[in-house]
Design a protein around this motif. Structure first.
Motif, PDB file in Angstrom:
ATOM      1  N   LEU A 159       1.009  -0.978  -0.229  1.00  0.00           N
ATOM      2  CA  LEU A 159      -0.240   0.052  -0.034  1.00  0.00           C
ATOM      3  C   LEU A 159       0.943   1.550  -0.257  1.00  0.00           C
ATOM      4  N   LEU A 160       1.898   0.996   0.958  1.00  0.00           N
ATOM      5  CA  LEU A 160       3.134   2.478   0.867  1.00  0.00           C
ATOM      6  C   LEU A 160       4.132   2.782  -0.172  1.00  0.00           C
ATOM      7  N   VAL A 161       4.154   1.823  -1.321  1.00  0.00           N
ATOM      8  CA  VAL A 161       4.597   1.835  -2.337  1.00  0.00           C
ATOM      9  C   VAL A 161       3.184   2.362  -3.278  1.00  0.00           C
ATOM     10  N   ALA A 162       2.656   1.982  -3.565  1.00  0.00           N
ATOM     11  CA  ALA A 162       1.767   2.789  -4.387  1.00  0.00           C
ATOM     12  C   ALA A 162       1.067   4.124  -4.251  1.00  0.00           C
ATOM     13  N   LEU A 163       1.151   3.957  -2.664  1.00  0.00           N
ATOM     14  CA  LEU A 163       0.881   5.625  -2.465  1.00  0.00           C
ATOM     15  C   LEU A 163       2.115   6.298  -3.093  1.00  0.00           C
ATOM     16  N   VAL A 164       3.252   6.056  -2.356  1.00  0.00           N
ATOM     17  CA  VAL A 164       4.513   6.731  -3.178  1.00  0.00           C
ATOM     18  C   VAL A 164       4.105   7.196  -5.065  1.00  0.00           C
ATOM     19  N   GLY A 165       4.305   5.662  -4.742  1.00  0.00           N
ATOM     20  CA  GLY A 165       4.441   5.757  -6.232  1.00  0.00           C
ATOM     21  C   GLY A 165       3.384   6.524  -7.125  1.00  0.00           C
ATOM     22  N   SER A 166       2.342   6.478  -6.726  1.00  0.00           N
ATOM     23  CA  SER A 166       0.892   7.295  -7.342  1.00  0.00           C
ATOM     24  C   SER A 166       1.205   8.655  -7.529  1.00  0.00           C
ATOM     25  N   LEU A 167       2.016   9.301  -6.107  1.00  0.00           N
ATOM     26  CA  LEU A 167       2.481  10.709  -5.738  1.00  0.00           C
ATOM     27  C   LEU A 167       4.304  10.908  -6.690  1.00  0.00           C
ATOM     28  N   LEU A 168       4.919  10.162  -7.421  1.00  0.00           N
ATOM     29  CA  LEU A 168       5.827  10.512  -7.275  1.00  0.00           C
ATOM     30  C   LEU A 168       6.149  10.062  -8.518  1.00  0.00           C
ATOM     31  N   GLY A 169       5.061   8.825  -9.239  1.00  0.00           N
ATOM     32  CA  GLY A 169       5.595   9.124 -11.093  1.00  0.00           C
ATOM     33  C   GLY A 169       6.286   7.429 -10.486  1.00  0.00           C
ATOM     34  N   THR A 174       9.760   3.299  -7.532  1.00  0.00           N
ATOM     35  CA  THR A 174      11.098   2.296  -8.059  1.00  0.00           C
ATOM     36  C   THR A 174      11.783   2.974  -6.491  1.00  0.00           C
ATOM     37  N   ILE A 175      11.980   4.097  -6.101  1.00  0.00           N
ATOM     38  CA  ILE A 175      12.349   4.550  -4.789  1.00  0.00           C
ATOM     39  C   ILE A 175      11.559   3.546  -3.268  1.00  0.00           C
ATOM     40  N   ALA A 176      10.434   3.859  -3.638  1.00  0.00           N
ATOM     41  CA  ALA A 176       9.651   3.478  -2.065  1.00  0.00           C
ATOM     42  C   ALA A 176      10.099   1.832  -2.663  1.00  0.00           C
ATOM     43  N   GLY A 177       9.781   1.566  -3.448  1.00  0.00           N
ATOM     44  CA  GLY A 177       9.745  -0.468  -3.797  1.00  0.00           C
ATOM     45  C   GLY A 177      11.317  -0.333  -3.013  1.00  0.00           C
ATOM     46  N   ALA A 178      11.958  -0.094  -3.463  1.00  0.00           N
ATOM     47  CA  ALA A 178      13.120  -0.113  -2.457  1.00  0.00           C
ATOM     48  C   ALA A 178      13.473   0.009  -1.488  1.00  0.00           C
TER      49      ALA A 178
END
Length: 298
Positions: A159-169, A174-178
């Protein structure tokens, strides 16, 4: 008394596991039975479908990539899911870690009892089955807690990866996933140690309540997190070398050598089970060497 370090616990625990090797085949038998129960329904479903879709000649050289792709496509369609009965399987995916680990966790109570107590007063098998009966239920509850916390952490991470990815593209993905992956690996290790040492504390202190087990484990890890991590690092090269050796020996060979292939696979399974039991024994020795006022046994 000088506390036992990771290397001493590793050596002495490994020797103890080798001397009490009789329980090793029992874990292997449990693995064989569990694998058979899981693979037989799936194999039957696949054979039924392949039987009316392909001739024996087309399967003589093995499954080609196009066949695998077609099979995955069929399984992924709603009709395919209904035909193969996979929908109930997919709905029960969160329970699989619990069901797959439960037999080994229950038998682990007997293994810990065997590794944690002298065999002079009781025979090995009497001690083993006493541990299985005594700790089956509390160990199952601890496993349920471990699975729930692990899946909860995974869900929150996704959920965190999806939220950060939707905000930062894309860069955010990539960053949130790592970051989330690194945090999840660290938390998974801590969770495994916490629950694993809780079982050890329960056996050594003859405690059957999960709450006191978990509190004792947390107290032990607060004071001995470094040695516990060091002990885990000592086991890592053995698991890596075993996998590397299996990969080197598991080279492509003629189909008529399938017996050798099966033999190598089973030896690999035996080796992994042996390393699992050795890890339990070394962790018991670490607790006995660094928590003597609370842990009984030799």
């Amino acid at each position: 008394m000088t506390p036992v370090g990771p290397w001493i616990a590793f050596k002495q625990g490994f020797v103890r596991a080798l001397r009490r090797w009789q329980i090793w085949p029992l874990f292997y038998l449990a693995n064989v039975l569990l694998s058979g129960l899981l693979l037989w329904p799936l194999a039957r479903l696949l054979l039924d479908w392949l039987g009316h879709s392909l001739s024996a000649a087309e399967l003589a050289d093995g499954l080609d990539s196009w066949l695998l792709a077609d099979l995955l496509y069929q399984l992924g369609t709603p009709a395919g899911s209904r035909e193969f009965g996979l929908a109930p399987w997919l709905l029960t995916l969160p329970l699989w870690p619990l069901l797959l680990s439960l037999p080994f966790v229950v038998l682990g109570g007997g293994a810990l009892e065997t590794y944690g107590r002298p065999l002079a007063e009781q025979g090995l098998w009497r001690l083993f089955w006493s541990g299985v009966r005594r700790y089956a239920w509390p160990f199952a509850l601890l496993l349920l807690l471990e699975v729930l916390l692990s899946e909860l952490s995974m869900g929150l991470g996704l959920l965190l990866v999806a939220l950060v990815g939707s905000l930062l593209g894309q860069a955010g993905w990539t960053i949130a996933g790592a970051v989330v992956l690194a945090l999840w690996v660290g938390l998974s290790l801590l969770l495994r140690w916490w629950i694993g040492y809780a079982r050890i504390m329960g056996v050594l202190q003859q405690e059957r309540r999960p709450g006191p087990m978990l509190r004792s484990s947390a107290a032990f890890l607060r004071r001995n997190l470094g040695p516990a991590a060091g002990l885990s690092l000592l086991h890592f090269p053995l698991a890596f070398l075993l996998s590397l050796l299996y990969g080197l020996l598991n080279l492509p060979r003629p189909p008529c050598w399938w017996v050798l292939q099966v033999l190598l696979q089973q030896l690999f399974v035996l080796g992994r089970l042996g390393l699992h039991l050795a890890r339990l024994s070394t962790e018991v020795r670490l607790v006995q060497g660094r928590w003597p006022s609370r842990a009984c046994g030799p």
